[in-house]
Scaffold this active site. Structure first.
Site, PDB file in Angstrom:
ATOM      1  CE  LYS A   6      -2.229  -1.287   3.735  1.00  0.00           C
ATOM      2  NZ  LYS A   6      -1.371  -2.320   3.997  1.00  0.00           N
ATOM      3  CB  THR A   7       3.641   2.427   2.298  1.00  0.00           C
ATOM      4  OG1 THR A   7       2.727   2.252   3.145  1.00  0.00           O
ATOM      5  CG2 THR A   7       4.397   3.733   2.532  1.00  0.00           C
TER       6      THR A   7
ATOM      7  CG  ASP B 125       0.564   4.895   4.285  1.00  0.00           C
ATOM      8  OD1 ASP B 125      -0.299   3.963   4.175  1.00  0.00           O
ATOM      9  OD2 ASP B 125       1.741   4.781   4.266  1.00  0.00           O
ATOM     10  CD  GLU B 126      -0.245   2.747   8.504  1.00  0.00           C
ATOM     11  OE1 GLU B 126      -1.303   2.115   8.818  1.00  0.00           O
ATOM     12  OE2 GLU B 126       0.709   2.380   8.477  1.00  0.00           O
TER      13      GLU B 126
ATOM     14  CD  GLN C  82      -1.468  -3.308   8.933  1.00  0.00           C
ATOM     15  OE1 GLN C  82      -0.355  -2.754   9.570  1.00  0.00           O
ATOM     16  NE2 GLN C  82      -1.567  -3.524   7.457  1.00  0.00           N
TER      17      GLN C  82
ATOM     18  NE  ARG D 284       3.945  -4.342  10.978  1.00  0.00           N
ATOM     19  CZ  ARG D 284       3.315  -3.878   9.926  1.00  0.00           C
ATOM     20  NH1 ARG D 284       3.911  -2.877   9.350  1.00  0.00           N
ATOM     21  NH2 ARG D 284       2.306  -4.324   9.480  1.00  0.00           N
TER      22      ARG D 284
END
Ligand code: ATP
Ligand code: MG
Length: 721
Positions: free
Chosen positions: A35-36, A222-223, A253, A605
Site C-alpha cells: 500500500k505504501t 496512508d494508514e 490494522q 512486521r
C-alpha cells in the site's frame, strides 16, 4: 519518455492502483501488500506521466519518519529533488504548516506557539487554581482529557449541550471555556487544536479553502484506517468537491480506537467521495509464507472485518520460534543471546526489531542490551530512566540519600502539587545563591527566620517533613520496599491515577516497574550503600546515550509504534494473557478485537524470522504475575511454531538425586519431590519436579485447584504443609 520503470516493480493490482484515474481511489489491503509502495509510485506517476507539479500534491503519512522516507523514495523514482514544493507530512504537521501560512484568518497571532502535553497540564493546573477547584477532586489531567476528547470529535465548548444540573459537566465546561480563553489570549494551541483550527480555517474562510482547492490536484493518505473524526472532516472539506483523493488502509490494522480513530471512515469513504474505486491487493511481499499464515490465522478470529486473505509466492521460510521463559530476565537473555547469534550471521542490528505491548517492558530488555554491549534505539518513546515519572521517583530517592541534591529538590518540590509556587522556589534559589547553601538548607533557614508567608512556609515545611519521614521509614527497609514506599507516600501513584486514559496507567506501570528494578538489583560492590548504588546505576543508564539515528542499532518499540514498519527479524516479547491482550481489554469484545489487530500488526512486521516469547512468571509493575501463553499465539497452528527452552533438560524425578542444581536449591529450602506445599495465590499442591539453575531454578507444582504450574523457585514462596 520511458516511464515503465515506475510500473516495472509492481503487480497488476498495484499497477491498477498506481494508474487509476477514478476521482476517489481506496486501496484496501492487508499488511505488506504494498500500500505504501503504491502511494509512492502513484505520486511519481502523477508527476512524471500526468504532468502534475509536486506543488499540487498533498500526501499524509502516519509519522514524520514515514514522511521523510516517502519523500526520499519519490525523489529516487523521479531522479530529482522535490525541493519542499510537495506537501508531505502527518496530519498535525500539515495543519501546522497551514496555520502558519494563514495565522490571521485562523484567528491566531503570527507567532503562535504549540502547547505540548506537559505545557497543557501546567496551564490546566493554573486554571484549576484560578477557578478554585480542588485538585484531588478535580484532577487537572482529567480536564485535559475531557478537552482533548471533545476537540478530537470537533466540539468546542460552545458545542456542548447545556449540562443542566450535572455538576461534573458544568465544571468541565467552565474549565474548557476558560482554557479556550487563555489559549486564545496567549496565542498557544495544543495538538488537538491544531487539527480543529485547520478544519475551521477551511470551513470558515471560503477564499482560503478555494485557494487550496485550486492548488491541490491530488490528495493521498496512508494508514487511513486510523484517522479520527476531525482529520476525516478536514479531508472531506478539501476534497469532497471532486478533488481526486487516494486513501490506502487496512481495517485489520486499526489500532488507535482508544485515541479517537474511526474504523468506520473506511466505509464512509465511498459515500463521501463520489465515484470511488476500491482496489484490493492480496499478494504480500514482506513476510515468509509461515509468518503470513500465522498472521492470517490470528486475524481470522475477529468478527468485525471487511475480510481479506493474503498470500505470498515466497518461501515458507523458518518456523516461528516460541520461547517459554522462566521469567522476564530469562526472556531478555534469550533475546540478547539470539541477537548475538544473528549478528554473527549476516544481519545488522538495524535489521532487528523488538516489539512489546507496554512501555514498562522495555526496562529489562534495555538492561540486557546494555549488559551485552548492543547499541539500541527506542523508537517513538523514551528510554525507561528518562521517563518523567521515573525521574520524579528517583529524585525523591536522591533527596532521601542526600538532602543537598538541588536538581532533585527542584524537580519534586512541587510534584505532586503541594502549593509551593514558582515565587517561593525563586526565593529559595536566591537565598541559596546569596548564602552559598543548598536549596534544602535554604528552605530550613527561611522557615526558621520567618522569611516566607505563612502559607508558603507551611507548604514548604510539609515538603521537608515528608522527605524526612520518608527517609526515616526507609532506613530499615529493603531497597524495593523503599522504592515502593516512596512512590506511594510521596503521592506519585495517586498523582498519575488522576490522569485518565492509557497514559496515566502507563506511568503507574512504569513506577511499579521501578520497584521490580529495585528488587532484582544486584550491586557491583555488595558492601556499598544499596540505595546509592542503585541511584548511580540508574543515572548511568539514563546517561548512556541513545544510539544516534545513523548508528547501527537494535530497534525497540511498542507494537503501536511499529505500524507501517518492517524488519527482517522481529522479536515479539511478552505474549501472555493479561499483558497481551492487555488486562484492561479482557472484558470488552471490541477492545479485544483491537488487541488482536495489534497482534496482527506485530506479526506482519517480520520479513524473515519471527521470535515470540512469554514468561511463565513475570515481574512487571512491581508485581509477580503468572500468566499463560497469549490466546493470540494459541490461535497460530502448531505446525508453524517451534517451541524451545534454552534449558531443555527437564529433570525427571529419578534424576533428583543426581546433583541437579534446581533440586539442590529446592532441597536447601526443605522442598522435596512429592512434598505438599501451599502457595499464597494458587493454594495447596504437590511438588512434581525441578529444573534449571541459579536464579532460573524452577519447581513444578501440581495445584489442586489450578493444575500444574512451573514457579521460579527463588520467588515461589512456598510454605511446606
Ligand atoms: P503495511 O500495511 O504494513 O503498512 P504496506 O501494504 O504499506 O504494509 P509496503 O510497506 O508498501 O506494504 O510493502 C511491503 C514490502 O513489500 C516493502 O518492502 C515493499 O518494498 C515490498 N513490495 C511491495 N510491492 C512489491 C512488488 N510488487 N515487488 C517487490 N516488492 C514489493
Ligand atoms: Mg504501509
Amino acid at each position: 519518455m520511458d516511464v515503465s520503470y515506475i510500473l516495472d516493480q509492481l503487480n497488476d493490482a498495484q499497477r491498477d492502483a498506481v494508474t487509476a484515474d477514478s476521482p476517489g481511489t481506496l486501496v484496501l489491503a492487508g499488511a505488506g501488500s504494498g500500500k505504501t509502495r503504491v502511494l509512492v509510485h502513484r505520486i511519481a506517476w502523477k508527476i512524471k506521466v500526468e504532468g502534475l507539479s509536486p506543488y499540487s500534491i498533498m500526501a499524509v503519512t502516519f509519522t514524520n519518519k514515514a514522511a521523510r522516507e516517502m519523500r526520499g523514495r519519490i525523489e529516487e523514482l523521479l531522479g530529482s529533488s522535490l525541493q519542499g514544493g510537495m506537501w508531505v507530512g502527518t496530519f498535525h504537521g500539515l495543519a501546522h504548516r497551514l496555520l502558519k501560512a494563514h495565522a490571521r484568518e485562523a484567528g491566531l497571532p503570527e507567532n503562535f506557539q504549540i502547547l505540548d502535553s506537559d505545557d497543557q497540564l501546567r496551564l490546566m493546573k493554573r486554571i484549576h487554581r484560578e477557578l478554585q477547584l480542588d485538585d484531588s477532586r478535580w484532577p487537572p489531567r482529567q480536564s485535559c482529557y475531557f478537552i482533548n476528547g471533545h476537540k478530537d470529535e470537533g466540539r468546542r465548548s460552545a458545542h456542548i449541550d447545556d449540562p443542566g444540573g450535572d455538576l461534573y459537566l458544568q465544571t468541565m465546561l467552565k474549565v474548557y471555556r476558560r482554557y479556550e480563553e487563555i489559549c486564545q489570549q496567549q496565542g498557544v494551541i495544543d495538538f488537538a487544536e491544531l487539527l480543529l483550527r485547520a478544519l475551521e480555517l477551511w470551513r470558515d474562510n471560503p477564499a482560503v479553502l478555494a485557494h487550496y482547492q485550486q492548488r491541490f490536484k491530488h490528495v493521498l493518505v496512508d494508514e487511513f484506517q486510523d484517522t479520527n473524526a476531525v482529520q476525516y472532516a478536514w479531508l472531506r472539506i478539501l476534497a469532497g468537491n471532486g478533488m481526486p483523493i487516494t486513501a490506502v488502509g487496512d481495517d485489520d490494522q486499526s489500532i488507535y480506537g482508544w485515541r479517537g480513530a474511526r474504523i468506520e471512515n473506511i466505509q464512509q469513504f465511498s459515500k463521501d467521495f463520489a465515484d470511488t474505486r476500491i482496489i484490493r491487493l492480496e499478494q504480500n511481499y514482506r513476510s515468509t509464507g509461515t509468518i503470513l499464515s500465522a498472521a492470517n490465522a490470528v486475524i481470522k478470529n475477529n468478527s468485525q472485518r471487511l475480510g481479506k486473505e493474503l498470500w505470498t509466492s515466497g518461501e515458507d521460510g523458518e518456523p516461528i520460534t516460541l520461547f517459554a521463559a522462566f521469567n522476564e530476565q530469562d526472556e531478555a537473555r534469550f533475546v540478547t543471546d539470539r541477537i548475538d547469534e544473528l549478528l554473527r550471521q549476516d544481519y545488522r542490528r538495524a535489521d532487528i526489531g523488538i516489539l512489546y505491548r507496554s512501555n514498562a517492558q522495555s526496562r529489562v530488555l534495555e538492561e540486557a542490551l546494555i549488559r551485552s554491549g548492543q547499541p539500541y534505539r527506542i523508537y517513538g518513546g523514551q528510554r525507561f530512566y528518562d521517563r518523567l515519572e521515573i525521574k520524579n521517583a528517583l529524585a525523591y530517592l536522591r533527596l532521601i540519600a542526600l538532602r543537598d541534591d538541588d536538581t532533585a529538590m527542584e524537580r519534586v518540590i512541587n510534584t505532586p502539587t503541594r502549593g509551593i509556587g514558582n515565587r517561593t522556589v525563586e526565593m529559595l534559589r536566591e537565598y541559596a545563591r546569596d548564602h552559598q547553601l543548598s536549596l534544602w538548607q535554604s528552605a530550613m533557614a527561611m522557615i526558621q527566620n520567618g522569611a516566607l508567608t505563612a502559607r508558603a512556609g507551611n507548604a514548604l515545611r510539609g515538603f521537608l517533613s515528608l522527605v524526612e519521614d520518608l527517609a526515616e521509614q526507609c532506613s530499615d527497609q529493603s531497597l524495593d520496599e523503599q522504592v515502593d514506599l516512596v512512590i506511594d507516600k510521596a503521592g506519585l501513584i495517586a498523582f498519575h491515577q488522576k490522569e485518565k486514559g492509557e497514559k496515566g496507567q502507563a506511568r503507574i506501570e512504569n513506577l511499579q516497574e521501578l520497584v521490580s528494578a529495585a528488587r532484582s538489583f544486584t550491586p557491583e560492590d555488595p558492601d556499598a550503600d544499596l540505595l546509592r548504588e542503585f541511584l548511580d546505576q540508574a543515572a548511568l543508564d539514563a546517561g548512556e546515550q541513545q544510539a544516534d539515528e545513523h548508528e547501527d542499532s537494535i530497534q525497540l518499540m511498542t507494537l503501536h509504534s511499529a505500524k507501517g514498519l518492517e524488519f527482517p527479524i522481529v522479536f515479539m516479547v511478552g505474549v501472555e494473557e493479561n499483558l497481551f491482550p492487555h488486562k484492561m481489554s479482557m472484558d470488552d469484545p471490541a477492545r479485544l478485537e483491537e488487541e488482536r489487530r495489534l497482534a496482527y500488526v506485530g506479526i506482519t512486521r517480520a520479513e524473515q524470522q519471527l521470535f515470540l516469547s512469554y514468561a511463565e512468571s513475570r515481574r512487571l509493575h512491581g508485581q509477580e504475575n503468572f500468566n499463560s501463553l497469549s490466546r493470540f499465539i494459541r490461535e497460530i497452528p502448531n505446525d508453524l511454531i517451534n517451541e524451545v527452552r534454552i534449558n531443555n533438560t527437564v529433570t525427571r524425578p529419578s534424576s533428583f538425586a543426581s546433583g541437579n542444581i534446581a533440586a539442590q536449591a529446592a532441597a536447601d529450602c526443605g522442598i522435596a519431590l512429592g512434598q505438599r506445599v501451599l502457595h499464597s495465590f494458587f493454594g495447596a499442591g504437590t511438588v512434581l519436579s525441578f529444573e534449571g539453575q541459579g536464579a532460573s531454578a524452577r519447581v513444578q507444582v501440581n495445584f489442586e485447584d489450578e493444575g500444574s504450574k512451573w514457579l521460579v523457585l527463588q520467588y515461589a514462596n512456598l510454605e511446606l504443609l
